[in-house]
Enzyme design. Structure first.
Site, PDB file in Angstrom:
ATOM      1  N   GLY A  44       0.842  -1.183   0.000  1.00 44.44           N
ATOM      2  CA  GLY A  44       0.000   0.000   0.000  1.00 44.44           C
ATOM      3  C   GLY A  44       0.880   1.237   0.000  1.00 44.44           C
ATOM      4  N   GLN A  49       3.113   9.885   1.065  1.00 45.24           N
ATOM      5  CA  GLN A  49       4.394   9.171   1.217  1.00 45.24           C
ATOM      6  C   GLN A  49       5.357   9.497   0.076  1.00 45.24           C
ATOM      7  OE1 GLN A  49       2.525   5.152   2.190  1.00 45.24           O
ATOM      8  NE2 GLN A  49       4.398   5.040   3.376  1.00 45.24           N
ATOM      9  N   CYS A  88       5.896  -0.362   7.782  1.00 50.52           N
ATOM     10  CA  CYS A  88       5.571   0.870   7.043  1.00 50.52           C
ATOM     11  C   CYS A  88       6.758   1.239   6.161  1.00 50.52           C
ATOM     12  CB  CYS A  88       5.271   2.004   8.010  1.00 50.52           C
ATOM     13  SG  CYS A  88       4.914   3.564   7.173  1.00 50.52           S
ATOM     14  N   LEU A  89       6.495   1.559   4.900  1.00 48.97           N
ATOM     15  CA  LEU A  89       7.570   1.937   3.975  1.00 48.97           C
ATOM     16  C   LEU A  89       8.256   3.226   4.410  1.00 48.97           C
ATOM     17  CD1 LEU A  89       5.802   1.127   0.590  1.00 48.97           C
ATOM     18  CD2 LEU A  89       7.550  -0.232   1.756  1.00 48.97           C
ATOM     19  N   HIS A 130      -4.196   1.455   7.799  1.00 48.77           N
ATOM     20  CA  HIS A 130      -2.836   2.003   7.780  1.00 48.77           C
ATOM     21  C   HIS A 130      -2.756   3.192   6.817  1.00 48.77           C
ATOM     22  CE1 HIS A 130       1.633   1.443   8.146  1.00 48.77           C
ATOM     23  NE2 HIS A 130       1.579   2.131   7.021  1.00 48.77           N
ATOM     24  N   GLU A 131      -3.348   3.043   5.638  1.00 44.18           N
ATOM     25  CA  GLU A 131      -3.288   4.131   4.645  1.00 44.18           C
ATOM     26  C   GLU A 131      -4.156   5.318   5.064  1.00 44.18           C
ATOM     27  OE1 GLU A 131      -0.895   3.842   2.728  1.00 44.18           O
ATOM     28  OE2 GLU A 131      -0.630   1.687   2.963  1.00 44.18           O
ATOM     29  N   HIS A 134      -2.116   7.372   7.280  1.00 43.26           N
ATOM     30  CA  HIS A 134      -1.175   8.229   6.534  1.00 43.26           C
ATOM     31  C   HIS A 134      -1.866   9.506   6.054  1.00 43.26           C
ATOM     32  CE1 HIS A 134       2.643   6.209   6.286  1.00 43.26           C
ATOM     33  NE2 HIS A 134       2.117   5.092   5.860  1.00 43.26           N
TER      34      HIS A 134
HETATM   35 ZN    ZN Z   1       2.997   3.288   6.014  1.00 43.73          ZN
END
Ligand code: ZN
Length: 177
Positions: A44, A49, A88-89, A130-131, A134
């Protein structure tokens, strides 16, 4: 230009704006987001991000349906509880057991501007939550319990000192969002 913004970057904490028109620029943005997500690799990615303050996220729930996009998403209902190891990226190499609601009902627009209403749970439900975080400027580290937070702070502080080291903690890179 489209590097994934990392923990500490203020853009991850700023509010994102509703998309008013799904024009060519938005479609091009979504294409880039999907490329960045798969290249990471992740399951995702939210627009902020990669530094774009729009309420858009892309995801692939590993269900064979490929990449999908949600624009101006909104949670209308959530239910239950599920604990899952989440990464998380924007906080690479780290993951934590996080408890959140399990079932999620989310509404929004797809890339063609059609209204969508999705009720899901477990992995896909977790990606959605999660998104959504963000898009609201919330990061995974904000969801930790006190014990997890203490450990995370130490690692993140050490990481800041060694900002340019490729894998300062020697931790495996987990599939993140
Ligand atoms: Zn993340």
């Amino acid at each position: 230009m489209h590097r994934i913004r990392q923990y500490g970057d203020p853009v991850l904490r700023e509010a994102t704006k509703e998309v008013t028109d799904i024009d060519g620029a938005v479609i091009a943005l979504v294409d880039r987001m999907i490329d960045v997500m798969y290249a990471a690799p992740g399951s995702g990615l939210a627009a902020n991000q990669i530094g774009i303050q729009k309420r858009i996220f892309v995801y692939d729930a590993s269900d064979g349906l490929g990449p999908r996009t949600l624009i101006n998403p909104r949670v209308v209902e959530s239910d239950g509880e599920w604990t899952f190891e989440e990464g998380c990226l924007s906080v690479p190499g780290l993951s934590w057991e996080i408890t959140r609601p399990n079932a999620i009902h989310l509404v929004g627009l797809d890339i063609d501007g059609n209204e969508v209403s999705i009720e899901t749970d477990e992995y896909e439900g977790r990606i959605f939550q999660h998104e959504m975080d963000h898009l609201d400027g919330i990061l995974l580290v904000d969801r930790l319990d006190e014990h997890q937070r203490k450990k995370a702070k130490k690692i993140l502080a050490r990481r800041e000192q060694a900002a340019n080291a490729p894998d300062p903690d020697g931790l495996r890179r987990l599939l993140g969002f």
